[in-house]
Design an enzyme around this catalytic site. Sequence first.
Site, PDB file in Angstrom:
ATOM      1  N   LYS A  12      69.772  42.101 113.198  1.00 16.69           N
ATOM      2  CA  LYS A  12      69.459  42.889 114.399  1.00 16.69           C
ATOM      3  C   LYS A  12      68.999  44.302 114.002  1.00 16.69           C
ATOM      4  CE  LYS A  12      72.419  39.930 117.135  1.00 16.69           C
ATOM      5  NZ  LYS A  12      73.320  39.792 118.286  1.00 16.69           N
ATOM      6  N   HIS A  95      64.833  35.538 121.271  1.00 14.48           N
ATOM      7  CA  HIS A  95      66.250  35.884 121.255  1.00 14.48           C
ATOM      8  C   HIS A  95      66.664  36.427 122.624  1.00 14.48           C
ATOM      9  CE1 HIS A  95      70.049  37.801 120.220  1.00 14.48           C
ATOM     10  NE2 HIS A  95      70.063  37.023 119.160  1.00 14.48           N
ATOM     11  N   GLU A  97      68.480  38.757 123.552  1.00 14.79           N
ATOM     12  CA  GLU A  97      68.433  40.210 123.717  1.00 14.79           C
ATOM     13  C   GLU A  97      67.026  40.653 124.117  1.00 14.79           C
ATOM     14  OE1 GLU A  97      72.073  40.735 120.565  1.00 14.79           O
ATOM     15  OE2 GLU A  97      70.049  41.212 119.897  1.00 14.79           O
ATOM     16  N   GLU A 165      72.009  29.598 121.707  1.00 12.93           N
ATOM     17  CA  GLU A 165      72.888  30.759 121.715  1.00 12.93           C
ATOM     18  C   GLU A 165      73.346  31.060 123.139  1.00 12.93           C
ATOM     19  OE1 GLU A 165      72.145  33.620 118.188  1.00 12.93           O
ATOM     20  OE2 GLU A 165      70.542  33.920 119.612  1.00 12.93           O
ATOM     21  N   GLY A 171      77.954  38.444 120.394  1.00 13.95           N
ATOM     22  CA  GLY A 171      78.509  39.776 120.190  1.00 13.95           C
ATOM     23  C   GLY A 171      79.733  40.084 121.033  1.00 13.95           C
ATOM     24  N   SER A 211      78.735  34.600 117.997  1.00 13.30           N
ATOM     25  CA  SER A 211      80.002  35.034 117.401  1.00 13.30           C
ATOM     26  C   SER A 211      80.556  34.035 116.376  1.00 13.30           C
ATOM     27  CB  SER A 211      81.041  35.316 118.491  1.00 13.30           C
ATOM     28  OG  SER A 211      80.606  36.356 119.347  1.00 13.30           O
TER      29      SER A 211
END
Length: 252
Positions: A12, A95, A97, A165, A171, A211
């Site tokens: 990241k 992703h 994010e 994911e 996270g 995670s």
Amino acid sequence: MGRTFFVGGNWKCNGTTEQVEKIVKTLNDGKITATNVETVVSPPYVFLPTVKASLRPEIQVAAQNCWVKKGGAFTGEVSAEMLANLGVPWVILGHSERRALLGESNEFVGDKVAYALAQGLKVIACVGETLEQREAGSTMEVVAAQTKAIADKITDWTNVVIAYEPVWAIGTGKVATPAQAQEVHANLREWLKTNVSPEVAETTRIIYGGSVTGASANELAAQPDVDGFLVGGASLKPEFIDIINAASVKSA
């Protein structure tokens, strides 16, 4: 089945030159005992050439993103052609994010995947649902729509790894249980079988991200449809070696 276990480390937006050198040294000195495993780490763009040059040869590098078409007047973007020119073999696309923070739609991610593949890159394509979507019972609907947007744009899946994911597990320290991960992976494989082909379903690697730690990796790896991991925070730590070695569970 013959699907080679795949472990990706997504660094990241982390690291300084000194920190990156330390992570590379840890990886180079680490005792990787698993034999049937493909390992890739994804540092920020600015560190890609350094990491690629200094990392042990059996660990490849990936970019964390690339632009959706050829370069040009797109300030701040990095094109697939640039990555190929640098000899960077892999790229992470879609992703969560980037989907959430930058508004990347399913269709945009599908276009990115197709363009990157056309330039000779291999792609780790990310899919996954939010907590609200899981609680509403729409996990598979969401993940299928994300996968369909990719399937609509490509015909050759040889160089694609799907990373499931669950957004609620990224996270947060919350990990999908092995049973939860296996359920989605199996459903995704069934979707590929029905909507793409049985061959693609059988050969495409579906990896889990969210995670993952050295402590949770072995039990997750034991699930029949979990073909590896995309690791976030733990990929910056020595335990990443333990996660790579979880590949041994498949051959046990």
